[in-house]
Motif scaffolding. Structure first.
Motif, PDB file in Angstrom:
ATOM      1  N   PRO A 130      67.577  30.021 111.065  1.00  0.00           N
ATOM      2  CA  PRO A 130      67.753  31.283 111.788  1.00  0.00           C
ATOM      3  C   PRO A 130      67.191  32.500 111.069  1.00  0.00           C
ATOM      4  O   PRO A 130      67.021  33.554 111.703  1.00  0.00           O
ATOM      5  N   LEU A 131      66.903  32.385 109.782  1.00  0.00           N
ATOM      6  CA  LEU A 131      66.402  33.541 109.041  1.00  0.00           C
ATOM      7  C   LEU A 131      64.883  33.670 109.103  1.00  0.00           C
ATOM      8  O   LEU A 131      64.320  34.625 108.579  1.00  0.00           O
ATOM      9  N   LEU A 132      64.229  32.701 109.747  1.00  0.00           N
ATOM     10  CA  LEU A 132      62.790  32.786 109.973  1.00  0.00           C
ATOM     11  C   LEU A 132      62.520  33.284 111.390  1.00  0.00           C
ATOM     12  O   LEU A 132      63.390  33.237 112.257  1.00  0.00           O
ATOM     13  N   SER A 133      61.297  33.732 111.620  1.00  0.00           N
ATOM     14  CA  SER A 133      60.967  34.311 112.922  1.00  0.00           C
ATOM     15  C   SER A 133      59.704  33.695 113.500  1.00  0.00           C
ATOM     16  O   SER A 133      58.852  33.183 112.769  1.00  0.00           O
ATOM     17  N   GLY A 134      59.600  33.739 114.816  1.00  0.00           N
ATOM     18  CA  GLY A 134      58.382  33.344 115.505  1.00  0.00           C
ATOM     19  C   GLY A 134      58.234  31.850 115.708  1.00  0.00           C
ATOM     20  O   GLY A 134      58.867  31.048 115.017  1.00  0.00           O
ATOM     21  N   PRO A 135      57.381  31.463 116.657  1.00  0.00           N
ATOM     22  CA  PRO A 135      57.164  30.038 116.955  1.00  0.00           C
ATOM     23  C   PRO A 135      56.099  29.432 116.052  1.00  0.00           C
ATOM     24  O   PRO A 135      55.340  30.131 115.387  1.00  0.00           O
ATOM     25  N   ILE A 136      56.052  28.098 116.037  1.00  0.00           N
ATOM     26  CA  ILE A 136      54.984  27.354 115.371  1.00  0.00           C
ATOM     27  C   ILE A 136      54.611  26.178 116.259  1.00  0.00           C
ATOM     28  O   ILE A 136      55.437  25.690 117.029  1.00  0.00           O
ATOM     29  N   PRO A 137      53.371  25.706 116.167  1.00  0.00           N
ATOM     30  CA  PRO A 137      53.012  24.481 116.872  1.00  0.00           C
ATOM     31  C   PRO A 137      53.535  23.276 116.109  1.00  0.00           C
ATOM     32  O   PRO A 137      53.949  23.391 114.950  1.00  0.00           O
ATOM     33  N   MET A 138      53.524  22.129 116.752  1.00  0.00           N
ATOM     34  CA  MET A 138      53.892  20.895 116.048  1.00  0.00           C
ATOM     35  C   MET A 138      52.854  20.619 114.960  1.00  0.00           C
ATOM     36  O   MET A 138      51.657  20.506 115.257  1.00  0.00           O
ATOM     37  N   PRO A 139      53.245  20.536 113.703  1.00  0.00           N
ATOM     38  CA  PRO A 139      52.262  20.304 112.631  1.00  0.00           C
ATOM     39  C   PRO A 139      51.636  18.915 112.743  1.00  0.00           C
ATOM     40  O   PRO A 139      52.293  17.957 113.159  1.00  0.00           O
ATOM     41  N   ALA A 140      50.394  18.809 112.373  1.00  0.00           N
ATOM     42  CA  ALA A 140      49.737  17.508 112.336  1.00  0.00           C
ATOM     43  C   ALA A 140      50.427  16.629 111.306  1.00  0.00           C
ATOM     44  O   ALA A 140      50.834  17.096 110.236  1.00  0.00           O
ATOM     45  N   GLU A 141      50.570  15.349 111.635  1.00  0.00           N
ATOM     46  CA  GLU A 141      51.211  14.412 110.704  1.00  0.00           C
ATOM     47  C   GLU A 141      50.387  14.314 109.432  1.00  0.00           C
ATOM     48  O   GLU A 141      49.152  14.220 109.485  1.00  0.00           O
ATOM     49  N   GLY A 142      51.072  14.350 108.297  1.00  0.00           N
ATOM     50  CA  GLY A 142      50.385  14.243 107.020  1.00  0.00           C
ATOM     51  C   GLY A 142      49.794  15.540 106.514  1.00  0.00           C
ATOM     52  O   GLY A 142      49.177  15.553 105.446  1.00  0.00           O
ATOM     53  N   SER A 143      49.995  16.642 107.230  1.00  0.00           N
ATOM     54  CA  SER A 143      49.385  17.911 106.831  1.00  0.00           C
ATOM     55  C   SER A 143      50.268  18.726 105.893  1.00  0.00           C
ATOM     56  O   SER A 143      49.837  19.766 105.385  1.00  0.00           O
ATOM     57  N   ILE A 144      51.508  18.273 105.636  1.00  0.00           N
ATOM     58  CA  ILE A 144      52.488  19.049 104.876  1.00  0.00           C
ATOM     59  C   ILE A 144      52.795  18.338 103.562  1.00  0.00           C
ATOM     60  O   ILE A 144      53.078  17.140 103.551  1.00  0.00           O
ATOM     61  N   LEU A 145      52.760  19.074 102.465  1.00  0.00           N
ATOM     62  CA  LEU A 145      53.128  18.487 101.177  1.00  0.00           C
ATOM     63  C   LEU A 145      54.632  18.603 100.980  1.00  0.00           C
ATOM     64  O   LEU A 145      55.188  19.700 100.975  1.00  0.00           O
ATOM     65  N   PRO A 146      55.335  17.482 100.834  1.00  0.00           N
ATOM     66  CA  PRO A 146      56.769  17.553 100.578  1.00  0.00           C
ATOM     67  C   PRO A 146      57.076  18.333  99.301  1.00  0.00           C
ATOM     68  O   PRO A 146      56.483  18.090  98.246  1.00  0.00           O
ATOM     69  N   ASN A 147      57.988  19.282  99.436  1.00  0.00           N
ATOM     70  CA  ASN A 147      58.376  20.130  98.311  1.00  0.00           C
ATOM     71  C   ASN A 147      59.457  21.071  98.812  1.00  0.00           C
ATOM     72  O   ASN A 147      59.826  21.032  99.988  1.00  0.00           O
ATOM     73  N   SER A 148      59.956  21.946  97.957  1.00  0.00           N
ATOM     74  CA  SER A 148      60.860  23.015  98.372  1.00  0.00           C
ATOM     75  C   SER A 148      60.063  24.311  98.401  1.00  0.00           C
ATOM     76  O   SER A 148      59.374  24.645  97.430  1.00  0.00           O
ATOM     77  N   TYR A 149      60.171  25.036  99.503  1.00  0.00           N
ATOM     78  CA  TYR A 149      59.389  26.253  99.710  1.00  0.00           C
ATOM     79  C   TYR A 149      60.329  27.442  99.887  1.00  0.00           C
ATOM     80  O   TYR A 149      61.290  27.366 100.651  1.00  0.00           O
ATOM     81  N   ASP A 150      60.035  28.530  99.182  1.00  0.00           N
ATOM     82  CA  ASP A 150      60.894  29.696  99.321  1.00  0.00           C
ATOM     83  C   ASP A 150      60.388  30.597 100.437  1.00  0.00           C
ATOM     84  O   ASP A 150      59.214  30.568 100.815  1.00  0.00           O
ATOM     85  N   PHE A 151      61.302  31.368 100.982  1.00  0.00           N
ATOM     86  CA  PHE A 151      60.945  32.299 102.055  1.00  0.00           C
ATOM     87  C   PHE A 151      61.890  33.485 102.024  1.00  0.00           C
ATOM     88  O   PHE A 151      62.977  33.427 101.439  1.00  0.00           O
TER      89      PHE A 151
END
Length: 325
Positions: A130-151
């Motif tokens: 809930p603390l993020l804003s706006g839409p995103i498309p469905m990410p392509a499979e395999g396009s994301i590096l697993p990790n912890s990301y700050d925002f």
């Protein structure tokens, strides 16, 4: 003499008044503030000192917005306040509050992407924040590096997703440059696909190079990979199946099922971590062509079908002893 003494008293009184006034002025800046408890404070983009002072007064962090502005201009330096979310400690002085808002103590939160989390679940996790804003498309499979990301509070989901995908792109490129001579991957994309299978096939980090070596051997020999996660992916997009695989699903012909096709699936079946990608690019040197669970969270590997059948028999006996069958 009397007039001179009287003038001295007036001067002393005036100096005392100025001293007291100066002390009160400084205390109003460096003394403890009225904030009773630690509190988060948000500075919107393009905020001014005046607008921030008004918000601080409304939240009970300072006693007077006008007094804060005056003291800030005289004592607080010329640095502007920064946009973001900040934590104000209880009873922070106005001077401390301004230093926090001018500094880099922005509250940062984390969204975690575990190794092997498919893109549909990453999408759901980002959309549910809930603390993020706006839409995103469905990410392509395999396009994301697993990790912890700050925002930061209010940051766009697209910006966070962009960092996740940029991290994968950079990591894959860096690892590909250092690939070993034994990898069967002809392109970074093939490495990503095979790494996604390795990621889903073992939860034991030490086994990744061995699993990568086994599947590399099968690809070299033109054998079916027969990786169960490739059956599940077209059904659930990588989410847990929640039941046993059916015979009809094992026989299904599609672009992912490696029980009915030779070679790699048409794309990744999850987002593999850095270690799984590295394992594919530096596979273990092994003759293994088969594997089965060994009951300890890992696998028993075999170079021949005869050895494999013996390992399977041990696995079934173990499951029967546990009451799983």
């Amino acid at each position: 003499m009397a007039l001179r003494a009287k003038g001295g008293l007036i001067a002393a009184a005036a100096a005392f008044v100025l001293l007291v006034a100066g002390g009160l002025f400084l205390h109003g800046w460096y003394g403890a503030g009225p904030l009773a408890n630690n509190a988060a404070f948000i500075v919107p983009d393009h905020s001014t000192l005046g607008s921030v002072a008004g918000q601080l007064e409304q939240q009970g962090a300072i006693s007077s917005a006008s007094g804060f502005r005056l003291r800030a201009r005289l004592l607080g330096g010329a640095k502007p306040v920064k946009a973001g979310e900040f934590m104000l400690p209880a009873h922070s002085s106005p001077a401390r509050i301004l230093a926090i808002l001018q500094g880099s103590e922005v509250i940062r939160r984390l969204v975690a992407v575990p190794e092997g989390m498919p893109s549909i679940m990453v999408y759901e996790r980002l959309m549910a924040q809930p603390l993020l804003s706006g839409p995103i498309p469905m990410p392509a499979e395999g396009s994301i590096l697993p990790n912890s990301y700050d925002f930061e509070r209010g940051e766009s989901r697209a910006a966070v997703l962009g960092r996740m995908q940029a991290a994968m792109k950079k990591t894959l490129a860096d690892l590909w440059k250092k690939r070993g001579p034994d990898t069967v991957a002809k392109t970074p994309e093939e490495a990503l696909v095979l790494a996604s299978i390795v990621e889903k096939e073992t939860g034991k980090p030490s086994e990744r190079p061995m699993v990568a070596g086994l599947y590399s051997n099968r690809l070299r020999k033109g054998m079916l990979l027969q990786a169960d996660p490739t059956i599940i992916y077209p059904i659930t997009q990588g989410k847990p199946l929640g039941r046993r695989i059916r015979q009809s699903e094992i026989a299904a012909v599609n672009d992912y099922n490696t029980y009915s096709m030779v070679g790699l699936p048409k794309g990744p079946i999850t987002n593999p971590g850095k270690e799984s990608i590295a394992a594919v690019l530096h596979p273990a040197k092994t003759e293994a062509l088969y594997m089965v669970a060994d009951g300890s969270g890992g696998h028993a590997f075999a170079a021949t079908l005869e050895e494999h059948n013996a390992n399977v028999a041990k696995w079934f006996a173990l499951r029967k002893a546990r009451g799983d069958l």
